[in-house]
Structures are given as C-alpha cells and as structure tokens.
Design an enzyme around this catalytic site. Structure first.
Site, PDB file in Angstrom:
ATOM      1  N   ASP A  20       0.850  -1.186   0.000  1.00 39.36           N
ATOM      2  CA  ASP A  20       0.000   0.000   0.000  1.00 39.36           C
ATOM      3  C   ASP A  20       0.891   1.243   0.000  1.00 39.36           C
ATOM      4  OD1 ASP A  20      -2.976   0.913   0.580  1.00 39.36           O
ATOM      5  OD2 ASP A  20      -1.690   2.172   1.811  1.00 39.36           O
ATOM      6  N   GLU A  68      -4.417   2.390  -4.681  1.00 40.08           N
ATOM      7  CA  GLU A  68      -2.981   2.510  -4.411  1.00 40.08           C
ATOM      8  C   GLU A  68      -2.399   1.228  -3.850  1.00 40.08           C
ATOM      9  OE1 GLU A  68      -5.104   4.393  -0.794  1.00 40.08           O
ATOM     10  OE2 GLU A  68      -5.447   4.129  -2.937  1.00 40.08           O
TER      11      GLU A  68
END
Length: 522
Positions: free
Chosen positions: A151, A195
């Site tokens: 992430d 993301e």
C-alpha cells in the site's frame, strides 16, 4: 419479482467485478441459495450430471447447452414456483458463464482486459487469474507460495497535494519498481486496486520474499519522491507478506487474508515497513503531517453552560495524574477537551499534546499516534518505551480525544505514562472509565434547559417557542442538538417539529437524529 430482481442484480454485479469463471459461478450460486432458501442450487458444467440427486434445468445460449442448474431440497409445495424462477433466470446465467469463458478481450486502448491501463502491469483480474494458476502449480509441486500486499502510504493526501497527475506518476513509479524486481519467470506483480499492489513469489521462502520487499523499499527511498503531506517528507510503502504450502481443502483466499492482516500490522506499527506474521521491519514511523496550529478552539467561542464543568475539570487537573471525562456519544466530551486544552496551556504553563480523535480512530496504535503528535520519528518495536522516555523529564498535559476504538492499548499507554513520568498529566474522553490505578473520572452531564436553548438558537436561529418544542425530544445532548439544528436550517423548524412528534423516546444519541429526516428509500 423481488427474488428475480435480486438475483439479476447479483448476476450483473458478477459481470462487472473482475473475477474468474469459478468465482462468478460461486457468487451466483450463493445468491440463488440465499434467495430460494431452503432450496440448494448448483451450477453444473455442460456434460456434468447430478447423478439423479436433483432437478436439472439446462442453461442454453444460441442453441448450445453451456451447463445446467441443479436444484435440491425444495419443499414439495414450492417445487413448481422455484422451477419457474430458475427457468426465467437460466438465460442470463448462461450468458454470464459464456461471458466468463470468452477469449481475452482488449480495451479501447488496445491493452488486454487483464492489464492496468495506467501502470501497464496486470490489474486485479490479471492477479486473480495468475494467483489461481500459481496456487495450482504450488499445490501440484507441494511447494511454498508467497504473496505480498503493498500500500502506498497516505496516498490520498498525496493526491490532494500534488493533483491526480502527480498521483498517477507516483503510482507508475511504484509499479515500475515492483515489476523490475519481479520480471523473472518466478515472479509477478499486479495493481490490486487504487494505491494497492500485489506481488506473488513462487518456489521461494518467506524470508527471501521479505528481503526482496526490503530491497524495493530501499530503492523507493532512494528515489526521494517528494511527499510534503507526511512527517517523512518522501513517498513510502507498507507491505504485508504471507506464505503457505497449498493443500487440498485450502484456498487462495486464506493466503490473501493472511497478507492483508500483515499489511494491517505494518500500518499499525507506523507504516513505511514490512510485516510478515510476528516479524516487523525497523524504519522511521511515518504519519500524516498536519499544520502546526492548535487543534482546539479558543476560549471566546460559546461554551453553552459548560463553565462549571470546565472549572471542575481544571481544578481536578491540579491533583490528578489521569483524568477521564465519561459520557455517552454526543454529550460534548471532545468540546470540553478543547476548552480544557486552552485553559490548561494558559493556567498551568505546560505544553499541551493533543492527540486528535481522527488518529485514535485510525489503524495507527495510540503510542504511535502520540509520537506523531509529539513530532517524533521512531523505530517500530519500541514505540511505547521511546515515547514514554521522551516525556519522562518533561512537563506536559497529554489529551487523548475519544479512545473507544483502542481501549486496551490506551490503558497500557496511560499506565506507562503514569508510572514512568513525573510531570505528565493525562486527560481522556471515553464512554466509561479506562480502569487503571489512580484514574479519576468526571461524568459529563447533559446541558440544562437554558444552555440547550442557547445552543439550538445559536446554530439555527430558531424562535424560542419552536426551540422549546424541539428540545423536549433531545435530552440535553449537544450532539443531538447540533444535528437537529442542521436539519432546521435545511428543512425549517415546522418540518422538524412535525417529524419529532412521531418520536416517543428521547434522542440522547446524535446517530438517532439523522434517520428521522433521511428520505425513506423508494
């Protein structure tokens, strides 16, 4: 008709969501079993037979049989109705199966449908396809399979600060690092969504995968991608790594869930690090950078009858090391904390460290949140001891706003601070006492009638007669009063009064107010 609509929505969703054929079939089967309970429905492949264990309804598309629906455990009285429903659903189900079996499609940009158009690496659909194939290979070889979920830290603030073009460029740089490290026959990287990225490592150990992830983190640090919205000042990633030796009866979902739990651990220990089970790498903690302004309101804002409560709390602070403001949601604990912070800074001449409720409700643990409020850069593994050591010889008032999301960790943090510091006082807002030795509690009461009237009039401008009528249902809860005031501004006092007439209970929780004025679903 409701059953039909629900099932058709499920089929449409299954087609819109990237998924394999087996996942699509499983999703449709779950929807049918739920809608037609107690009947059980299975989807069989073309040529597959139930062996006489249930009624079979063929799935045809363009004159070809692509499979069948096998229904079992139907009460005799419902057999005809269930069969009619399944015959109506058979055509769209057949189309869904054929759609998932179709040859690879290409998008308008000419890329295969399983390739992400922005990062030019496999997308979630490509990941699902590859992951299942990797699982099957590992199962056949009895070999380990490792995956990592990655992430980008605080990507939304990055997007807000540098715009979507800057955000896209950041994602492309991260993807480039991942794919360069995983471009051999034994590796794979994909954009998992937003993301988040996923890496798959075949025929390697957990330790080697963690080492490779550390190399990726180091290379990203060397790029020095500017991120002015964090305490680190540059772009960083958090990664959760997990491993398994596939076996009959186990699924890919278990490995993904393990990696996701490890990713949560990496975030909880301060982001910018790798977590694999009990292992957590050491690196500077990264937190969202906020403007260095006071996070509490000034004393000239209306206190609406809280003067006595404020005086009681400030007086208690002269002697108590640990003070907890106790009360239900919306009673005004956070509002009192901001007033206490302002008063304490001027009366006691001690710095106030105010840990906002937003941080305490996040996935960051309370010690790391306090470190962020103190502007500390720490290494994971000793955050609690390090932040306690930082405050050990200092005079300070630590305010923790809304600790319900992490009560056990808050208790440990407060115990450490009380035992290992001499000049630190702690003020906490909670629904009930934290329960540590030496804790003093002050119950925050509802507003009295006059203060409640002043607050409602201040926020809505409503006339006295209407205000008295509305306040009868709100129990002196400031949060409920503010919520009602917002609806008065939007709908008018008469509409709010009419709706409140249908209520017999006192709305002592702000969450009870909004549903009264939210339009009923059509």
């Amino acid at each position: 008709m409701l059953l039909l609509r629900g099932a058709l929505r499920t089929i449409a969703t299954a087609l819109e969501t990237p998924a394999s054929l087996s996942e699509t079939i499983a999703s449709i089967e779950r929807a049918l079993c739920g809608a037609l309970h107690p009947a059980r429905v299975r989807i069989l492949n073309a040529g597959e037979s139930s062996g006489g264990l249930g009624k079979e309804i063929p799935l045809r598309l363009d004159g070809h049989v692509v499979g069948s629906l096998c229904v079992q455990s139907v009460p005799r009285a419902l057999e005809a109705e269930v069969e009619d429903i399944l015959r109506l659903l058979a055509p769209p189900i057949a189309a869904a199966i054929a759609y998932r079996r179709r040859p690879e499609r290409r998008g308008r940009d000419g890329l295969p449908a399983n390739i992400d158009a922005l990062c030019r690496i496999p997308n979630r659909r490509g990941f699902d396809e590859h992951m299942q194939e990797a699982w099957d290979r590992a199962l056949a070889r009895e070999a380990p399979l490792v995956m990592a979920l990655v992430d980008v830290d605080f990507f939304k603030p990055y997007n807000d600060r540098y715009g979507h073009v800057g955000g896209d460029r950041c994602l492309q740089q991260v993807a480039s690092l991942l794919i360069k490290r995983r471009n051999g026959d034994d590796g794979f990287a994909a954009r998992y969504g937003g993301e988040e990225f996923a890496l798959v490592f075949e025929e390697t150990t957990l330790e080697r995968a963690v080492a490779e992830m550390q190399q990726i983190c180091d290379r990203l640090a060397a790029l020095q991608i500017e991120h002015g919205g964090t305490t680190l000042g540059r772009g960083s990633i958090s990664a959760g790594v997990a491993a398994v030796v596939p076996a009959p009866g186990r699924t890919v979902v278990e490995l993904i869930a393990d990696a996701d739990r490890s990713l949560y651990g990496a975030k909880r220990f301060g982001r910018n690090r790798i977590c694999a089970g009990a292992f957590v790498s050491k690196a500077p903690v990264v937190a969202r950078l906020r403007a260095r302004e006071r996070t509490f309101v000034a004393t000239d804002a209306p206190s609406f009858g809280r003067e006595d409560d404020l005086a009681r709390i400030v007086s208690a602070l002269r002697h108590a090391r640990m003070l907890t403001l106790v009360g239900p949601r919306g009673i005004g604990k956070s509002r009192l904390l901001t007033l206490v912070a302002d008063q304490a800074a001027s009366r006691f001449h001690r710095p106030v460290v105010y840990v906002e409720s937003e941080l305490l409700r996040s996935d960051m643990d309370p010690a790391t949140a306090l470190a962020s409020a103190c502007d500390l850069t720490l290494e994971a593994g000793g955050v609690l001891d390090t932040v306690t050591e930082f405050l050990a010889d200092r005079e300070a008032i630590v305010i923790l706003d809304d600790v319900e999301a992490a009560r056990a960790e808050i208790g440990l943090l407060c115990s450490h601070l009380c035992a290992r510091t001499s000049g630190v006082s702690i003020v906490v807002a909670a629904h009930s006492p934290v329960g540590i030795p030496g804790e003093r509690t002050i119950v925050v009461p509802p507003l009295d009638d006059e203060a409640a009237f002043q607050m409602l009039a201040f926020h809505s401008g409503v006339d006295p007669a209407a205000a008295r009528s509305i306040l009868r249902n709100l129990g002196g809860n400031p949060g409920s009063i503010e919520a009602a005031a917002a609806w008065i501004v939007q709908l008018g006092a008469d509409a709010v009064i009419d709706r409140l007439k249908t209520v017999t209970a006192v709305l002592s929780d702000p969450a009870q107010v909004a549903p009264l004025f939210t339009p009923d679903p059509v």
